[in-house]
Enzyme design. Structure first.
Site, PDB file in Angstrom:
ATOM      1  N   GLU A   1     -58.234 -19.303 -16.692  1.00  0.00           N
ATOM      2  CA  GLU A   1     -57.376 -19.832 -17.738  1.00  0.00           C
ATOM      3  C   GLU A   1     -58.252 -20.618 -18.722  1.00  0.00           C
ATOM      4  OE1 GLU A   1     -54.180 -19.322 -18.083  1.00  0.00           O
ATOM      5  OE2 GLU A   1     -53.870 -18.252 -16.191  1.00  0.00           O
TER       6      GLU A   1
ATOM      7  N   LYS B   1     -45.508 -16.267 -13.318  1.00  0.00           N
ATOM      8  CA  LYS B   1     -45.230 -16.517 -11.893  1.00  0.00           C
ATOM      9  C   LYS B   1     -44.268 -17.667 -11.647  1.00  0.00           C
ATOM     10  CE  LYS B   1     -49.778 -16.624 -11.240  1.00  0.00           C
ATOM     11  NZ  LYS B   1     -50.341 -15.697 -12.238  1.00  0.00           N
TER      12      LYS B   1
ATOM     13  N   ASP C   1     -52.430 -21.691  -8.565  1.00  0.00           N
ATOM     14  CA  ASP C   1     -52.124 -20.281  -8.799  1.00  0.00           C
ATOM     15  C   ASP C   1     -52.044 -19.519  -7.474  1.00  0.00           C
ATOM     16  OD1 ASP C   1     -51.791 -18.056 -10.730  1.00  0.00           O
ATOM     17  OD2 ASP C   1     -53.664 -17.353  -9.848  1.00  0.00           O
TER      18      ASP C   1
ATOM     19  N   LYS D   1     -48.791 -17.659  -5.620  1.00  0.00           N
ATOM     20  CA  LYS D   1     -48.842 -16.260  -5.170  1.00  0.00           C
ATOM     21  C   LYS D   1     -48.488 -16.144  -3.691  1.00  0.00           C
ATOM     22  CE  LYS D   1     -52.238 -14.811  -8.637  1.00  0.00           C
ATOM     23  NZ  LYS D   1     -53.626 -14.378  -8.900  1.00  0.00           N
TER      24      LYS D   1
ATOM     25  N   GLY E   1     -63.340 -14.326 -19.418  1.00  0.00           N
ATOM     26  CA  GLY E   1     -61.896 -14.162 -19.592  1.00  0.00           C
ATOM     27  C   GLY E   1     -61.129 -14.097 -18.294  1.00  0.00           C
TER      28      GLY E   1
ATOM     29  N   GLY F   1     -57.703  -9.894 -14.885  1.00  0.00           N
ATOM     30  CA  GLY F   1     -58.065  -9.252 -16.147  1.00  0.00           C
ATOM     31  C   GLY F   1     -56.823  -8.815 -16.915  1.00  0.00           C
TER      32      GLY F   1
END
Length: 808
Positions: free
Chosen positions: A660, A572, A671, A675, A657, A789
């Protein structure tokens, strides 16, 4: 039936020749070249002799040994002794000629012609003695050449045809065998038809004898759609017209000698190109009316030895005779021009010659136009060397609208600059000149784009083999065969890089073994090295896939796009970085007609960015965006419970998972901010990360220190957060970390939403986006689904990759 040097080069290949000829019914003429490599050896031996180099004797001994080995290996016992005597006699003559060359220190063109004639003279005697019922003819007795004013000897067609009728047709024979290439002039001096002239001899005989067919037996299965040494999936062309074959031959397809076509074309005698080593293959048929083919292009050929010479002058406009002077001057010097390009303005004329002829061509033209250059009427005459010429050939190109446009668009989109181009009104050949370094790339992309290949190819470089990258490689591995079979798409992974090592192979990497290959064959990887290797490979239809979170890798995008490499990014950083950099990347992709795709930057595999683009492109306007776009944070708030405190929920997200390795990256809101910025930019707004109002729920003090201490430190908030959670639960509300763009205001923060809100029932790590537009104002568009995921993110990257191939 003509058999080339490789066909008669060894005992084993001669057995194939014997079988092919003897199994062919009817009367036939067999024309043979010298044994493979012998002509070059004859010439090099002569050069040693004239240089007084005694090692010429060793070279001559190899010539002797080669021919006697063949005689003893294949000539039937009954004719072996007489054949060996005749061959030895000719070899003795050859030896004496070499001795004379050394003693006189003179290798005149006449002497060299005599020397090279022994290649075909010897091979034809041998072949005549291995084929049952064969009659040997010396082609020097009926193939005649005549002098030209400045150039080499050319065929005397009228006299040759007369002598063939007199010397060949007057005999009763079933199988005639003769050497190709050989001729004599009016004075009885030995001449020849030029290198490759054995094909020409066969065509001359076919035309003179009104043969049913001319068969050229060589070491390939026929004319290929392109050079198989460059294009792996080139295939044999079943049928060509005489015109198509001539065009391909003139531009480097060395299957047959170009003048071969002319004699049989006028007699409408078909040519069949066959493989001596694979006689059951159908080969290529060349005829007046080949079977109808759907594809407009039959084949691609090239000349990799090109120099452009350009004459420029504003005074050339409307002046009659300039081009006549150019070509007459070059003709007198024996310079061959194979391409001419001139604009309608007549300001300049560009011609293509071989690099070896460049200096002579420039000097000749400067001499011819010396007065114009001195007076300033003409600019300097310049040569541009080390170029290549590509020819696209097919009679179906006639009147095919848009073909040239598609051709040059395809070439340009792959970063290949066309320097000069030419197309005749017959529309059977479009030729253009490019930098020599781009030749392989150009041939591959044209072959691929015009369906001469059985499949379309994408050459893929993948950087990052963590969760997303390894999942992507696994998905590609599982889908490769299906895509090839059902969609005619070959995903060719040509580069894989981890944070430490990289492996590159333009032919493709076995991705089932990529970790082993990285370990055993990989080289040290740095961002600069990765970029250098990609650009050095200069491969067509190339795509760079970034599955890292590295700012250094994101910094490569601009250079890659500038070199016509498409970019697919799960990373990103570039799309959310400084707006000017983002704008430049998008503008470069448009200008270079390549792709910069980053659908998975928001919502993993959800079609969010594509949907926004479709709305904008169709005239809609985005008014408001509300989104839950952190699968990690949504998972955390969904698993919070009286017995699952905040610190444990974060730990569970890490174990599953979703987060991070350092969960502070997710909890900091960075994050989500990235976005939101990406969504607003794609909606058409110029925004920066600094424009976002941040209402975070983790104090800055807890974000400091070591990553491994963070979960322990986070326990300080567990009690406080449980009180907030219990209060929300009592009111029937859920926590959601919401990104919002409304009337130009951007914000991210923790909200409580009731059961009537679209975000309320957002399960697991799902994402949801609400788009309010001028068309979707009363009822916003809702996009909802898995938003985190490795598998779904990899699938989104895979989808971007497939979209570049433009398949459905």
């Amino acid at each position: 039936m003509k058999f080339g040097g490789t066909s008669v080069g060894t005992v084993e290949s001669l057995r194939n020749v014997k079988k092919i000829v003897e199994e062919t019914p009817g009367r036939k003429v067999v024309v043979v070249s010298a044994l493979g490599g012998i002509t070059d050896l004859l010439i090099s031996t002569a050069k040693l002799a004239v240089a007084d180099d005694i090692t010429y004797l060793d070279s001559y001994a190899r010539i002797v040994e080669r021919h006697l080995t063949v005689v003893n290996g294949i000539v039937p016992q009954a004719r072996r002794e007489s054949t060996e005597m005749l061959v030895k006699m000719m070899l003795d003559e050859l030896g004496n000629i070499y001795k004379g060359v050394m003693l006189l220190h003179d290798l005149s063109p006449r002497a060299l012609n005599i020397i090279v004639s022994y290649g075909e003279r010897l091979s034809s005697v041998i072949v005549a003695n291995i084929i049952k019922g064969a009659t040997h003819f010396d082609s020097r007795s009926f193939i005649r050449t005549k002098k030209t004013l400045n150039g080499p000897d050319i065929l005397d067609s009228e006299l040759t045809n007369s002598l063939i009728q007199q010397d060949v047709c007057s005999y009763d024979w079933h199988t005639a065998v003769m050497g190709g290439f050989l001729a004599t002039d009016a004075n009885g001096e030995v001449t020849n038809l030029g290198r490759g002239g054995s094909d020409y001899t066969a065509a001359i005989m076919a035309a003179a004898l009104d043969a049913e067919v001319l068969e050229i037996w060589t070491d390939v299965d026929g004319f290929m759609t392109a050079d198989p040494r460059i294009i792996d999936n080139a295939y044999v062309i079943e049928e060509l017209s005489f015109t198509e074959a001539m065009e391909l031959c003139n531009f480097g397809a060395k299957v047959i000698y170009p003048p071969t076509i002319y004699p049989v074309y006028h007699k409408n005698i078909p040519i069949l190109v066959k493989n001596t080593f694979n006689p059951s293959a159908p080969g290529t048929k060349i005829c007046s009316h080949p079977a109808h083919a759907q594809k407009p292009i039959k084949g691609i050929s090239s000349i990799n030895d090109t120099c452009l010479v350009t004459i420029t002058s504003l005074c050339m406009v409307g002046v009659i005779g300039v081009n006549s002077r150019i070509f007459n001057a070059l003709t007198k010097q024996g310079v061959s021009v194979f391409l001419v390009s001139q604009a309608a303005s007549e300001n300049n004329t560009t011609i293509a010659v071989r690099n070896a002829d460049a200096d002579l061509a420039v000097a000749t033209l400067k001499d011819e136009f010396a007065s114009e250059l001195a007076s300033g009427m003409f600019n300097d005459i310049v040569a541009e060397r080390n170029l290549a010429t590509v020819a696209v050939v097919g009679e179906n190109m006639k009147h095919t609208t848009g073909l040239a446009g598609k051709l040059f668009n395809t070439v340009g989109r792959n970063g290949i600059n066309v320097i000069a181009c030419a197309q005749g009104a017959s529309e059977t050949n479009i030729s253009f000149v490019i930098d020599h370094k781009s030749l392989r790339k150009a041939l591959n992309v044209i072959h691929d784009s015009f369906f001469l290949s059985e499949c379309q190819v994408l050459n893929v470089f993948i950087t990052g083999i963590g969760n997303v990258g390894s999942s992507l490689l696994s998905q590609i591995s599982k889908q490769q065969d299906k895509l090839l079979k059902e969609k005619n798409l070959r995903l060719n992974v040509v580069g894989i890089a981890s944070s430490k090592r990289a492996v590159f192979n333009r032919d493709g990497i076995d991705i089932t073994r990529y970790r082993t290959l990285l370990q055993e064959e990989g080289i040290e990887a740095t961002p600069e090295m990765i970029k250098r290797e990609i650009l050095k490979m200069n491969i067509f239809n190339s795509v760079f896939v970034d599955c890292t979170a590295s700012p250094d890798i994101a910094g490569l995008y601009q250079d890659l796009l500038e070199h016509n490499v498409s970019v697919v990014a799960a990373n990103k950083i570039a799309a959310s970085g400084p707006y000017e950099s983002y704008r430049k990347l998008k503008e470069t992709a448009r200008r270079k007609d390549v792709k910069y795709l980053f659908e998975t930057n928001v919502g993993a595999g959800l079609p969010i960015i594509n949907t926004i683009n479709s709305l904008i492109n169709s005239g809609d306007r985005i008014l408001k965006i509300e989104a839950v776009v952190s699968g990690t944070l949504n998972y955390i708030f969904n698993v919070l419970a009286s017995d699952v405190p905040l610190s444990r929920a974060v730990e569970m997200a890490k174990e599953a998972g979703y987060s991070e390795p350092d969960p502070r990256i997710d909890l900091s809101g960075k994050d989500v901010i990235r976005k939101l910025v990406i969504l607003a930019r794609e909606a058409g707004y110029k925004v920066e990360q600094e424009d976002v109002d941040k209402q975070l729920f983790i104090p800055d003090a807890l974000m400091e220190g070591r990553a491994e201490d963070f979960i322990g430190n986070l326990k300080q908030l567990d009690s406080e957060f449980e009180l907030k959670r219990a209060e929300a639960e009592a009111k029937g509300e859920h926590f959601r970390f919401v990104a919002s763009f409304d009337n130009g205001v951007l914000s991210v923060g923790l909200r409580r939403v009731g059961s009537d809100h679209p975000f309320y029932n957002l399960a697991g790590s799902n994402n949801v986006i609400l788009l309010t537009t001028e068309r979707y104002k009363e009822f916003p568009m809702v996009i909802k689904g898995y938003g985190a995921g490795a598998e779904v993110t990899a699938a989104g990257v895979f989808a971007d990759l497939i979209s570049i191939a433009n398949i459905r």
